[in-house]
Design an enzyme around this catalytic site. Structure first.
Site, PDB file in Angstrom:
ATOM      1  N   ASP A   1      -3.001  -1.699   9.918  1.00 32.56           N
ATOM      2  CA  ASP A   1      -3.162  -1.654   8.455  1.00 32.56           C
ATOM      3  C   ASP A   1      -3.764  -2.937   7.875  1.00 32.56           C
ATOM      4  OD1 ASP A   1      -2.005   0.836   8.447  1.00 32.56           O
ATOM      5  OD2 ASP A   1      -0.030   0.142   7.788  1.00 32.56           O
ATOM      6  N   LYS A  41       0.851  -1.200   0.000  1.00 37.27           N
ATOM      7  CA  LYS A  41       0.000   0.000   0.000  1.00 37.27           C
ATOM      8  C   LYS A  41       0.881   1.242   0.000  1.00 37.27           C
ATOM      9  CE  LYS A  41       0.849   1.209   4.489  1.00 37.27           C
ATOM     10  NZ  LYS A  41       1.633   2.382   4.879  1.00 37.27           N
TER      11      LYS A  41
HETATM   12  O1  C5P Z   1      -0.595  -1.958  14.275  1.00 34.82           O
HETATM   13  P1  C5P Z   1       0.843  -2.182  13.994  1.00 34.82           P
HETATM   14  O2  C5P Z   1       1.377  -3.411  14.670  1.00 34.82           O
HETATM   15  O3  C5P Z   1       1.222  -2.102  12.572  1.00 34.82           O
HETATM   16  O4  C5P Z   1       1.595  -0.956  14.693  1.00 34.82           O
HETATM   17  C1  C5P Z   1       2.954  -0.988  15.065  1.00 34.82           C
HETATM   18  C2  C5P Z   1       3.207   0.109  16.104  1.00 34.82           C
HETATM   19  O5  C5P Z   1       3.032   1.401  15.513  1.00 34.82           O
HETATM   20  C3  C5P Z   1       2.272   0.103  17.285  1.00 34.82           C
HETATM   21  O6  C5P Z   1       2.772  -0.719  18.311  1.00 34.82           O
HETATM   22  C4  C5P Z   1       2.257   1.559  17.710  1.00 34.82           C
HETATM   23  O7  C5P Z   1       3.403   1.860  18.462  1.00 34.82           O
HETATM   24  C5  C5P Z   1       2.387   2.290  16.399  1.00 34.82           C
HETATM   25  N1  C5P Z   1       1.096   2.709  15.832  1.00 34.82           N
HETATM   26  C6  C5P Z   1       0.411   3.771  16.394  1.00 34.82           C
HETATM   27  N2  C5P Z   1      -0.781   4.172  15.857  1.00 34.82           N
HETATM   28  C7  C5P Z   1      -1.276   3.558  14.754  1.00 34.82           C
HETATM   29  C8  C5P Z   1      -0.594   2.498  14.154  1.00 34.82           C
HETATM   30  C9  C5P Z   1       0.600   2.084  14.719  1.00 34.82           C
HETATM   31  O8  C5P Z   1       0.871   4.362  17.377  1.00 34.82           O
HETATM   32  N3  C5P Z   1      -2.430   3.987  14.247  1.00 34.82           N
END
Ligand code: C5P
Length: 294
Positions: A134, A10
């Site tokens: 995502d 993406k």
């Molecule tokens: O959801 P994902 O595992 O991809 O996110 C990785 C890290 O990125 C999370 O642990 C968080 O620290 C940060 N994050 C965030 N807000 C989001 C997406 C991700 O703070 N909307």
């Protein structure tokens, strides 16, 4: 029975961070776009357990989001069957291209097919939301305006289909680290909320009418404010793309990958060569837009 799934990368055509939440996550406003750059996953029903093979230097156990996606699917299903998953990795990792999320989403779709489609798309997205911000977008793909942490999605009509060059140089960026940099730079994100509210409708209008060029003023990424000062190659790649005729160039996600949009294929190919010459990896691809009704 064997199922093949494409796990599409993406781009964030627009990405603003508007609030830090009590759970440490951040509320976003983002226009996400699937592209043709993709990993390939093959899922086969076999004896017992989850077995993951990959062409990349990646863990093949619970540290891999694709593996955890299979576990989450079987928990939701209430029973399990044996599956062998082969992951052919093409999407650069820790690049802001959502490769790990795309792989997890592809596992959910593939297992749903192997299981005889017990879940509709909405339920798959709920399972996906437990895996990462995502992942729900990657289950459906196309062009979506995403809010919340990314799980609240609205379809956006997209009449554009430019040639896209995605380029990356240097080490990956850790997403939690990038969010911590934003916290330090933008505090409570109050300024961001206002900026986001005024700029976003222009992009959504340009995408849906297809007549306005994809001008650089339409694309936005809040992470550029903290990543570019630390990663000079991001600015260098952006300049190279624009010098080669890109309509616009922006970083995707928390970086460090950068994409440029081109009207002509020749322009995109020239940019790809110029980027290789400065030591970047560059991929030529297209938007993957959904047809009406999908
Ligand atoms: O959801 P994902 O595992 O991809 O996110 C990785 C890290 O990125 C999370 O642990 C968080 O620290 C940060 N994050 C965030 N807000 C989001 C997406 C991700 O703070 N909307």
């Amino acid at each position: 029975m064997t199922v093949k799934e494409l796990a599409r990368a993406k781009l964030n055509l627009y990405l603003d961070v508007v609030a830090r939440r009590p759970d440490g996550y951040h509320d976003l406003v983002s226009v996400m776009q699937s592209i043709s750059l993709a990993d390939t996953l093959t899922l086969e029903r076999v004896g017992e357990g989850i077995v993951l093979f990959t062409t990349a230097d990646l863990p093949t156990d619970g540290r891999n989001l694709a593996y955890r996606a299979a576990q989450a699917f079987f928990v939701a299903l209430g029973h399990s069957f044996g599956v062998r998953i082969t992951l052919e990795k093409n999407i650069p990792m820790q690049a802001g291209l959502g490769g790990g999320s795309a792989d997890a989403a592809a596992v959910l779709r593939g297992l749903n097919t192997l299981a005889g489609v017990p879940f509709d798309t909405a339920r798959l997205c709920e399972i996906a939301a437990g895996l990462g911000a995502d992942v729900p977008f990657c289950v459906v793909g196309g062009t979506k305006l995403c809010r919340g942490v990314g799980e609240r999605m609205e379809a956006v009509q997209n009449a554009h289909n430019p040639f896209v060059v995605v380029a990356i140089a240097g080490e990956g960026v850790s997403t939690p680290w990038a969010f911590a940099q934003l916290d330090a730079r933008w505090g409570d994100f109050a300024e961001c909320t206002a900026a986001s509210a005024s700029a976003l409708p222009l992009l959504v209008r340009a995408l849906s009418n297809g007549e306005e060029p994809m001008d650089k003023a339409l694309l936005f990424n809040r992470f550029e404010s903290v990543i570019e000062p630390q990663r000079p190659m991001v600015s260098h790649i952006k300049r190279t793309l624009v010098d080669c005729g890109a309509l616009c160039a922006r970083m995707s996600g928390s970086g460090p990958s950068v994409f440029g949009l081109f009207e002509s294929e020749q322009g995109a190919r020239n940019a790809q060569k110029a980027l290789c010459a400065i030591g970047a990896k560059a991929f030529l691809c297209r938007f993957e837009n959904q047809k009406a009704g999908e």
